[in-house]
Structure formats: structure tokens, C-alpha cells
Design an enzyme around this catalytic site. Sequence first.
Site, PDB file in Angstrom:
ATOM      1  N   PHE A 130      53.974 -18.290 -28.405  1.00 53.48           N
ATOM      2  CA  PHE A 130      53.446 -17.528 -27.274  1.00 53.48           C
ATOM      3  C   PHE A 130      53.108 -16.125 -27.753  1.00 53.48           C
ATOM      4  O   PHE A 130      53.979 -15.399 -28.212  1.00 53.48           O
ATOM      5  CB  PHE A 130      54.443 -17.452 -26.121  1.00 53.48           C
ATOM      6  CG  PHE A 130      53.892 -16.700 -24.939  1.00 53.48           C
ATOM      7  CD1 PHE A 130      53.098 -17.338 -24.008  1.00 53.48           C
ATOM      8  CD2 PHE A 130      54.146 -15.351 -24.782  1.00 53.48           C
ATOM      9  CE1 PHE A 130      52.572 -16.643 -22.923  1.00 53.48           C
ATOM     10  CE2 PHE A 130      53.625 -14.640 -23.708  1.00 53.48           C
ATOM     11  CZ  PHE A 130      52.837 -15.297 -22.775  1.00 53.48           C
ATOM     12  N   ASP A 215      54.602 -11.241 -34.850  1.00 55.19           N
ATOM     13  CA  ASP A 215      54.622 -10.804 -33.456  1.00 55.19           C
ATOM     14  C   ASP A 215      56.070 -10.504 -33.076  1.00 55.19           C
ATOM     15  O   ASP A 215      56.873 -11.409 -32.860  1.00 55.19           O
ATOM     16  CB  ASP A 215      54.038 -11.912 -32.574  1.00 55.19           C
ATOM     17  CG  ASP A 215      54.014 -11.542 -31.094  1.00 55.19           C
ATOM     18  OD1 ASP A 215      54.725 -10.598 -30.693  1.00 55.19           O
ATOM     19  OD2 ASP A 215      53.288 -12.210 -30.337  1.00 55.19           O
ATOM     20  N   LYS A 244      56.509  -4.368 -25.151  1.00 55.49           N
ATOM     21  CA  LYS A 244      57.653  -4.494 -24.258  1.00 55.49           C
ATOM     22  C   LYS A 244      58.607  -3.306 -24.368  1.00 55.49           C
ATOM     23  O   LYS A 244      58.383  -2.284 -23.734  1.00 55.49           O
ATOM     24  CB  LYS A 244      58.360  -5.828 -24.464  1.00 55.49           C
ATOM     25  CG  LYS A 244      57.449  -7.017 -24.114  1.00 55.49           C
ATOM     26  CD  LYS A 244      58.200  -8.298 -23.981  1.00 55.49           C
ATOM     27  CE  LYS A 244      57.280  -9.471 -23.700  1.00 55.49           C
ATOM     28  NZ  LYS A 244      56.604  -9.408 -22.410  1.00 55.49           N
TER      29      LYS A 244
END
Length: 388
Positions: A130, A215, A244
Site C-alpha cells: 500500500f 516507503d 504521517k
Amino acid sequence: MTTLAPNYAPLPIEVASAEGAWVTDTAGRRYLDCLAGYSALNFGHRHPDLVAAAKDQLDRLTLTSRAVGHELLEPFARAITSLTSTEMLLPMNTGAEAVETALKAARKWGYETQGISEGDATVVVAENAFHGRTTTIISMSSDPEARAGFGPYTPGFRIVPYGDADAVAAAIDETTVAVLLEPIQGESGVIVPPADYLRQVREVCDSTSTLLVLDEIQSGLGRTGATLTQDLAAVRADLTTLGKALGGGILPVSAVVGRSDVLGVLTPGTHGSTFGGNPLACAVGLAVARLLETGRYQARARELAPVLAARAGDLLAGGHVTAVRSIGLWLGVDVATRTGREVSERMASRGVIAKETHGATIRLAPPLCVTQSELHLMMDALESAVSP
């Protein structure tokens, strides 16, 4: 009839206020937040240093666009590259934007320095990964729910099994510019690869002049007990995406950090962002860097990791879950007798916020300020929720 698009199915909780690891709903009930904004709230809700940095900057300057400079942009870049032992930073806003930026930089680097023909660049990615929900990113997804109905898809991706370095090597050819991976697959349920996986992939990339892009939008900035999860494998990616927690749970902040010769191919006019690197984002990002520079949050994740792992092991031994996976303060649990949604709702009734992912899996990521007693409270609620 609601006027809000139905792309989420939230728990029936309306949060009104929050502090630290706790939130309070509009009815006055308190919950331990063990979702933590999918790790955007690594430092907890409304950390005083982060709130102070934002308030101070709000009184002075919030946005200039990159048409002009401002006094915090270079300090922010220096702080984050120093923290991550990298050479250059390109600021963006969201995690998906950071991934898109890394993809663009990798392709352009391949065309300009590797002699790959324009339009032929390929990127090797992992199954069940993801990286976001933009059209290009879902083109590399193997998740039907994220992908179906949104074509046509962007070409140029080769999907291989996660955790298999030999499969990565077999997928690389003369058109390959990069391998893009999560060090831990968060959305898939905290999937931890074999211990030597990142090192082996790094070696494959080195031997084939292929970029390694990691990532770390969810896994980075303290969650797994290190500043970056790649630190645990003693590996350094050519490009790393951050997001984030970089915004401290206050506003969206993301970045790509890595080699200057790769990010340097993005010259004026080739890439940009109206809000990327804005003064407010830089002020909060600098405060985040100062928190991480102390090592306190990384150490807390390391200290509490054995407690979480032990409780997860007890849960597995009890027979009501089929698998548990933990690293730092991050836990994935595959439920045996209930759906993930049912478990999340039962935990909420016990004052703990968690959320299912992919049906029968619960992902738990409490803020790194969580105490040991609060961690036990979380696991007590989970144990009760999965029991008959």
C-alpha cells in the site's frame, strides 16, 4: 441523507477533543487511541512542543508558495536529512504525493543517467503493498478493492511476492529504474519480511544499478524502535518517502529524502507543489525532528516492544487468533472467530479505538507516548474482544 461521500465506514464515535494517547467523544466518553491516525500521531494528540511550534508560526507566516523562499525551508531540509542520514529533501504534503514524487524522480533519473528509452522505465513493486490511492499508485496495487473500477491503469510496474529477494532480482531488467517497497507492510496487517530481506534487495539493486526506494510513511519516525525501519537492517535506501508523523498529527507534511543526484533531476518546472514546504509545515516538521533527535520515542518503542510481543504471543496461544505479528509498537492480529469489524466494535465498547484492515485483521499502533499500563489496557480489550 448525508452530504458526505461514503468512502469511509467509521466506527460510531465522534471525537471532540484529545490529549496524549486519549480522545474524548461528544458524549464525554474517553477512549485509548490505538490507531493513532495510522501512525500520523506517533507523538500523541496535541503534543505541547508541536502545538507551540504551530501556534507561534500561525502568528507570523503560514504560506508563501515556492515562488519565494522563507527562513524555515532550508533548516527543515537540514534537520530531516541529518535525522535520516540522507543528502537532499524534497517537501510535499501527503504520503501519496511523496510516493508519486519518488516515482517521477526515479524515472527521470533512469532516462537521464541510465540510458533507458523515454517511456520504457519499469519499477518493481511488492504484492499486497500500500503506497496510496492515486491513479498511478493503484496501478501497482494487487488489492481489488483499491484498484477495481478506476482504470485505465498506468503501465510500467512489475509486481512480485513480498519478502522474496530472488523474485525482485528476477523481475529486474535493462528497463528497471527502481524497486519500491515498504520495510514493513502496514496496511496489509503489519507484515514483517525475513530479517535479511532488505539487505538482500539492497545488494540486488547495487549490482544492477537500480534505485532502492523505501516507503517509510507508516513505518518511519519511531514506530518500530528506530528513526527509520531500514536502520534496523543497516540499509540506506536511495530514496525514502516520509509522511504521517512528519506532520506531528497537526497538518499534512511529507517528503522524499535521499541521494542528491537522483532528486537533483527534478529541476524548476518539472515538479512542484503549492503547499509543499510551506512555513507552517516546516515549523511543525522542525519540532518533530527535535523530538526524534532525543531518541526518546525510538527508545520507548524498543522498551515496550517485548511487552507487546509477549501479550500477542499469549493471545495466539489462547486460540482465538490465527496469527500475530509485532515490531516496535506495531501489531497485526489475524482474527479467527469474528470479523475485524466486529472486533473493532467490541474494543470500542471497552474504551479502545482500533480498526480492521482487509477483513479479518486488526492493526494496532498506539502513540509512542503510551504507558505500559495503557498497553496492557489495549491488549486486555483485544483479548476480550476476540474471546467468545
